[in-house]
Design an enzyme around this catalytic site. Sequence first.
Site: not given
Ligand SMILES: *Cc1c(COP(=O)(O)O)cnc(C)c1O
Length: 443
Positions: A252, A365
């Site tokens: 995240g 489009c």
């Molecule tokens: C999408 C996701 C991540 C990665 O998130 P980022 O924001 O790209 O770092 C990690 N763990 C899970 C379970 C996810 O769904």
Amino acid sequence: MNSTNQSLKPLTTKINSAGNIEIGGCDLTALAENYGTPLYVLDEHTVRSVCNDYKKAFSGYEKVNMMYASKALCSMATAALIASEGFGFDVVSSGEIYTVYKAGVDMAKVLFNGNNKSVDELILAVELGVGRISVDNFFELSLLNEIAKSHNKVVDILLRITPGIECHTHEYIQTGHLDSKFGFDLTQIDDAIDLILNNYKNLKLHGLHAHIGSQIFETSIYGDEIEILVKEIARLDEKFGLQLDEINIGGGLGVKYIDTDCPPSVFEIADIIIKRLNDCVERYGINPPVLFLEPGRSIISTAGVTLYTIGSSKQVPKGKTYFAVDGGMADNARPSMYQAEYYAELVNKPEAELSSQVTIAGRFCESGDILIKDIKLPELEEGDILCVYNTGAYNYSMASNYNRVQKPAMVLVNNSQSDIIIKRETLEDLISHDEIPDRLIRK
Ligand SMILES: *Cc1c(COP(=O)(O)O)cnc(C)c1O
């Protein structure tokens, strides 16, 4: 200390002696000419640099498993590159499992996530020996136990939980709040564990998993998440005598898409995470667990740019000036999907004086196919090459064939060398899955 995710551009970006932008020692006008546009360009040095940031930042905690979240960008070359940095992989589909498997990744270092994994996907994961499956719900617990039993295996799992933390990111990329579609509610964990201990003998539970959201700029929520996970582990230990020894805090961490974005550094969040983890371990009296991290965007976004060729333009009387490029929402869905903003420069005249504001439109489009609203660029001419920064994550991985347009190629650049890692789709590729029933073929 600064980290790579805080950079707007790949670390090797500079203006070369010809007055053009280069990345990884490769002149971007030459890349556009050799490989065509739209073109995804990925800078190997920047990917390695951010991997090193993570390793260095978390070196103060003994037991860390770095799992790159493949959904940000998944290809065999990127898997091989990131595996070479010692990372494992978080995967969310049989396609991602198969890709990392074919790239030679050690499947014990792969973790399978998702809120509705299919029977076929779970079977593939069990057969290829995926190291951990993060089980999302009761239905999956029972399904996976059956599959494990029929394969005569005990499968190693984590439980995905919803910690009830809200982060201030776009609604579509929040995942940790209470009414999320992902994971067990905290009130359901005990029932899940009862089932695992008493009914599901082919599942071995190792720990808990949560993921709060994406493009996160707030540092405090990681501490709150750890507190919830450790507290749960201590409680479950006491109630069931489980001694769970793994916590997965997801990914995240945000990146810098535009100048005003200020994502925290990897070192700053590592500090917060390690301190809070050590503190919680002591307060709740558990053994220090293995810490899993699943960064996706922050590993791959900054390293990627997309090159487009400027084509037609339109001056709305007393309104906006539009310039259209040869790509758009099919190769970068993020602006039309969640109003994401991007920064761009002209590759062939990066230092020319900026003129008035323009809007960069895509070629698809839909009126919503706008890549960048109101950006100041030098005087644009047809044939100029535009470089859009920070497109490494959630661009190719979300790409579609909308309007039956071929997906772009991707090149990896490093030390003045460029290699195709994803070939441009051809017209033949586009029709390669089509079938015409006999009765429709004119005789
Ligand atoms: C999408 C996701 C991540 C990665 O998130 P980022 O924001 O790209 O770092 C990690 N763990 C899970 C379970 C996810 O769904």
